[in-house]
Scaffold this active site. Sequence first.
Site, PDB file in Angstrom:
ATOM      1  N   HIS A 133      83.363  -9.731 -30.473  1.00  0.00           N
ATOM      2  CA  HIS A 133      82.887  -9.605 -29.085  1.00  0.00           C
ATOM      3  C   HIS A 133      83.038  -8.190 -28.528  1.00  0.00           C
ATOM      4  O   HIS A 133      83.444  -7.986 -27.379  1.00  0.00           O
ATOM      5  CB  HIS A 133      83.601 -10.592 -28.174  1.00  0.00           C
ATOM      6  N   GLU A 168      76.749 -19.728 -26.513  1.00  0.00           N
ATOM      7  CA  GLU A 168      76.624 -18.273 -26.550  1.00  0.00           C
ATOM      8  C   GLU A 168      75.309 -17.887 -27.243  1.00  0.00           C
ATOM      9  O   GLU A 168      75.251 -17.790 -28.469  1.00  0.00           O
ATOM     10  CB  GLU A 168      77.823 -17.672 -27.285  1.00  0.00           C
ATOM     11  N   HIS A 217      79.912 -15.796 -21.965  1.00  0.00           N
ATOM     12  CA  HIS A 217      80.910 -16.624 -22.651  1.00  0.00           C
ATOM     13  C   HIS A 217      81.532 -17.637 -21.696  1.00  0.00           C
ATOM     14  O   HIS A 217      82.751 -17.876 -21.748  1.00  0.00           O
ATOM     15  CB  HIS A 217      81.982 -15.717 -23.264  1.00  0.00           C
ATOM     16  N   ASN A 256      80.170 -12.096 -30.938  1.00  0.00           N
ATOM     17  CA  ASN A 256      80.596 -12.715 -32.195  1.00  0.00           C
ATOM     18  C   ASN A 256      81.221 -11.676 -33.121  1.00  0.00           C
ATOM     19  O   ASN A 256      81.619 -10.605 -32.688  1.00  0.00           O
ATOM     20  CB  ASN A 256      79.461 -13.485 -32.869  1.00  0.00           C
TER      21      ASN A 256
END
Length: 349
Positions: A110, A313, A184, A84
């Site tokens: 990420h 996620e 992911h 994130n």
Amino acid sequence: MKIHEIPLPDSNNNYIKLFELKNSLGTTVQITNAGACITSIKTEDKNANFSDIVLGFDHPEEYLNPDYLNNCVFLGATVGRFANRIAKGKFELEGKAFNLKTNNGENHLHGGPTGFHSRIWEPRINKTSSKDMLVMTLTSPDNDEGYPGTLKVEVTFFLTNENELIINYKAESDAPTPVNLTNHSYFNLSGKETDILDHEVMIFSDKYTPKKGDIPTGEIAPTQDTPFDFKDFHKVGERLNELLDDAYDHNMIINGEEGELRRAALVREPDSGRTLEVFTTMPGMQFYIGRFLDGTYRNGTRMFDKFAGMCFETQYFPDSPNWPAFPSCIFGPERPYRHTTVFKFGVNK
């Protein structure tokens, strides 16, 4: 459960590998060490037909294509150091300011432009008398993308005969550093070239973290009487017009205690009968429905358009290093990182 390496005779990179996990029910999971990406998961539908239920490339080398990495949608990737966003790529730790590389406007996303999704991991198959496990390891050096400390990461994939894909994450750092690893994968239980808007989703969450843009405001808000309330089944597309961006891309706070493996989500797809259960030990889960997929990428059977797949996620909250009230994502010599996520596949016949 069996694991074997799939030969890649046409590969231009001898370090890229592809592995297949298969259980007694015929379910198969393919994983490459390029980004430690899940490339394929094939499960049966109510008519006993097997189809792929995740979005992935046909050839592992495609995950390292520079054009893809420059516009990365993280297909099936193991992402880190921090899943994130971190606002403006900045945080402070023990009185010192750190500046991370940015790759999402002014934000760090990420793990940054050369995060773990872009690395070639070291794979091995661990065989025991009771089970075989696929293990991926990676060492992230001090100052990697701007993060402090040398971080050693191990991710283990295990497919049970109960149709559970168990992913265990471990990481150890020689200095305090943020760690937030996740997978992911984009799921589409139909197994067809259709969107996921008619999938029915239940999320075990009473609270979520509101955001401005894509960064949390710091508030923890109830889901009750909002389009984020999934305590009962709702179709993914049912309430999109009530959302600011007409799409879900939000951190849901999972009920229960961090460190306790508990159910985070339940998904069902009526036409195929397939179901997916998500379990996690993490405090949060980003529910993302592929709003940035735009048809740029495809495999041999489908194009990856907007809403072609959705992600669950499991994670620490976005921008956690900048919000002391959020669960701590700081790990170091005295606090190793541990996290388990389980994707359990089923079918209603």
